[in-house]
Design a protein around this motif. Structure first.
Motif, PDB file in Angstrom:
ATOM      1  N   GLY A 128      -7.362 -14.854  -7.719  1.00  0.00           N
ATOM      2  CA  GLY A 128      -7.879 -15.174  -9.049  1.00  0.00           C
ATOM      3  C   GLY A 128      -7.031 -14.583 -10.163  1.00  0.00           C
ATOM      4  N   PHE A 129      -6.534 -13.385  -9.958  1.00  0.00           N
ATOM      5  CA  PHE A 129      -5.662 -12.736 -10.937  1.00  0.00           C
ATOM      6  C   PHE A 129      -4.424 -13.589 -11.179  1.00  0.00           C
ATOM      7  N   TYR A 130      -3.779 -14.011 -10.111  1.00  0.00           N
ATOM      8  CA  TYR A 130      -2.557 -14.813 -10.246  1.00  0.00           C
ATOM      9  C   TYR A 130      -2.848 -16.180 -10.867  1.00  0.00           C
ATOM     10  N   GLU A 131      -3.969 -16.774 -10.520  1.00  0.00           N
ATOM     11  CA  GLU A 131      -4.328 -18.071 -11.101  1.00  0.00           C
ATOM     12  C   GLU A 131      -4.538 -17.947 -12.606  1.00  0.00           C
ATOM     13  N   LYS A 132      -5.101 -16.826 -13.060  1.00  0.00           N
ATOM     14  CA  LYS A 132      -5.259 -16.605 -14.504  1.00  0.00           C
ATOM     15  C   LYS A 132      -3.912 -16.496 -15.209  1.00  0.00           C
ATOM     16  N   LEU A 133      -2.878 -16.129 -14.455  1.00  0.00           N
ATOM     17  CA  LEU A 133      -1.529 -16.026 -15.013  1.00  0.00           C
ATOM     18  C   LEU A 133      -0.779 -17.355 -14.925  1.00  0.00           C
ATOM     19  N   GLY A 134      -1.437 -18.388 -14.433  1.00  0.00           N
ATOM     20  CA  GLY A 134      -0.812 -19.704 -14.365  1.00  0.00           C
ATOM     21  C   GLY A 134      -0.236 -20.085 -13.017  1.00  0.00           C
ATOM     22  N   TYR A 135      -0.460 -19.294 -11.999  1.00  0.00           N
ATOM     23  CA  TYR A 135       0.035 -19.618 -10.663  1.00  0.00           C
ATOM     24  C   TYR A 135      -0.899 -20.625 -10.003  1.00  0.00           C
ATOM     25  N   GLU A 136      -0.303 -21.544  -9.236  1.00  0.00           N
ATOM     26  CA  GLU A 136      -1.060 -22.576  -8.539  1.00  0.00           C
ATOM     27  C   GLU A 136      -0.751 -22.511  -7.048  1.00  0.00           C
ATOM     28  N   GLU A 137      -1.771 -22.748  -6.251  1.00  0.00           N
ATOM     29  CA  GLU A 137      -1.602 -22.707  -4.805  1.00  0.00           C
ATOM     30  C   GLU A 137      -0.786 -23.910  -4.323  1.00  0.00           C
ATOM     31  N   PHE A 138       0.164 -23.636  -3.426  1.00  0.00           N
ATOM     32  CA  PHE A 138       0.912 -24.730  -2.800  1.00  0.00           C
ATOM     33  C   PHE A 138       0.824 -24.685  -1.284  1.00  0.00           C
ATOM     34  N   GLY A 139       0.141 -23.675  -0.765  1.00  0.00           N
ATOM     35  CA  GLY A 139      -0.048 -23.588   0.679  1.00  0.00           C
ATOM     36  C   GLY A 139      -1.061 -22.515   1.023  1.00  0.00           C
ATOM     37  N   ARG A 140      -1.661 -22.671   2.217  1.00  0.00           N
ATOM     38  CA  ARG A 140      -2.658 -21.691   2.648  1.00  0.00           C
ATOM     39  C   ARG A 140      -2.689 -21.646   4.166  1.00  0.00           C
ATOM     40  N   LEU A 141      -2.814 -20.444   4.702  1.00  0.00           N
ATOM     41  CA  LEU A 141      -2.970 -20.241   6.135  1.00  0.00           C
ATOM     42  C   LEU A 141      -4.337 -19.632   6.402  1.00  0.00           C
ATOM     43  N   ASN A 142      -4.939 -19.986   7.507  1.00  0.00           N
ATOM     44  CA  ASN A 142      -6.176 -19.338   7.949  1.00  0.00           C
ATOM     45  C   ASN A 142      -5.775 -18.063   8.681  1.00  0.00           C
ATOM     46  N   TYR A 143      -5.512 -17.038   7.899  1.00  0.00           N
ATOM     47  CA  TYR A 143      -4.958 -15.796   8.423  1.00  0.00           C
ATOM     48  C   TYR A 143      -5.107 -14.729   7.364  1.00  0.00           C
ATOM     49  N   PRO A 144      -5.540 -13.539   7.665  1.00  0.00           N
ATOM     50  CA  PRO A 144      -6.024 -13.019   8.944  1.00  0.00           C
ATOM     51  C   PRO A 144      -7.412 -13.551   9.265  1.00  0.00           C
ATOM     52  N   PRO A 145      -7.979 -13.166  10.407  1.00  0.00           N
ATOM     53  CA  PRO A 145      -9.306 -13.694  10.781  1.00  0.00           C
ATOM     54  C   PRO A 145     -10.325 -13.516   9.646  1.00  0.00           C
ATOM     55  N   ASP A 146     -11.067 -14.584   9.404  1.00  0.00           N
ATOM     56  CA  ASP A 146     -12.115 -14.622   8.376  1.00  0.00           C
ATOM     57  C   ASP A 146     -11.578 -14.555   6.947  1.00  0.00           C
TER      58      ASP A 146
END
Length: 174
Positions: free
Chosen positions: A142-160
């Protein structure tokens, strides 16, 4: 146990594990018997450093005179003690933020935002057009998104949890 150092010489290193039979069973005709495959839980730093230097030499042969990786670090110090900091590197128009840490007593006071802003300015001065980083879902997405960063990838890692990869354009698109 003994191991092999980065220059191929024998070295006594009790923290190295060697699985000598892996490379010779079945025989691999392309390799001489002097090769050994080792799995090392605590590799020597000098051995690990062989890898980026060798990879950079390979890259230079493929892409002559490409710009070098340049480290970047910004610290907030209190009487010499690091109270917050950012470490990363710039390469070929991109800033990569490897670490951003702010001590508990300084969180929520704009320190992380200032460290990121200064890193982005430095990156711009180095000719970077974009930045990227990764963070875990329990860290600072959330901190990075407030700075204008956008997600371009995601891994299901670490567990949960998730590992999020984010990017931001630092200069206007052409």
């Amino acid at each position: 146990m003994s191991g092999v150092s980065h220059d191929g010489s024998a070295a006594n290193a009790p923290h190295r594990l060697c699985y000598a039979g892996v490379m010779s069973d079945p025989p691999i005709p392309e390799f001489s018997p002097g090769y050994r495959l080792t799995v090392e839980d605590e590799p020597a730093e000098a051995d690990v450093e062989v890898l980026p230097h060798a990879l950079e030499a390979y890259n230079e042969r493929q892409w002559p005179q490409h710009p070098p990786w340049r480290p970047l670090a910004i610290f907030l110090r209190e009487e010499g003690r690091i109270a917050a900091g950012l470490a990363g590197e710039t390469y070929c128009g991109w800033l990569f933020v490897k670490y951003l840490w702010v001590s508990d007593e300084l969180r929520g006071r704009g320190v992380g935002r200032e460290l990121m802003a200064r890193a982005e300015v430095c990156a711009g001065e180095r000719g970077c057009h974009s930045a990227w980083l990764d963070t875990f879902s329990f860290q600072a997405r959330g901190f990075y998104e407030k700075l204008g960063y956008e997600e371009f990838g995601r891994l299901n890692y670490p567990p949960d949890h998730h590992r999020h990869f984010l990017r931001k354009r630092l200069t206007p698109s052409e």
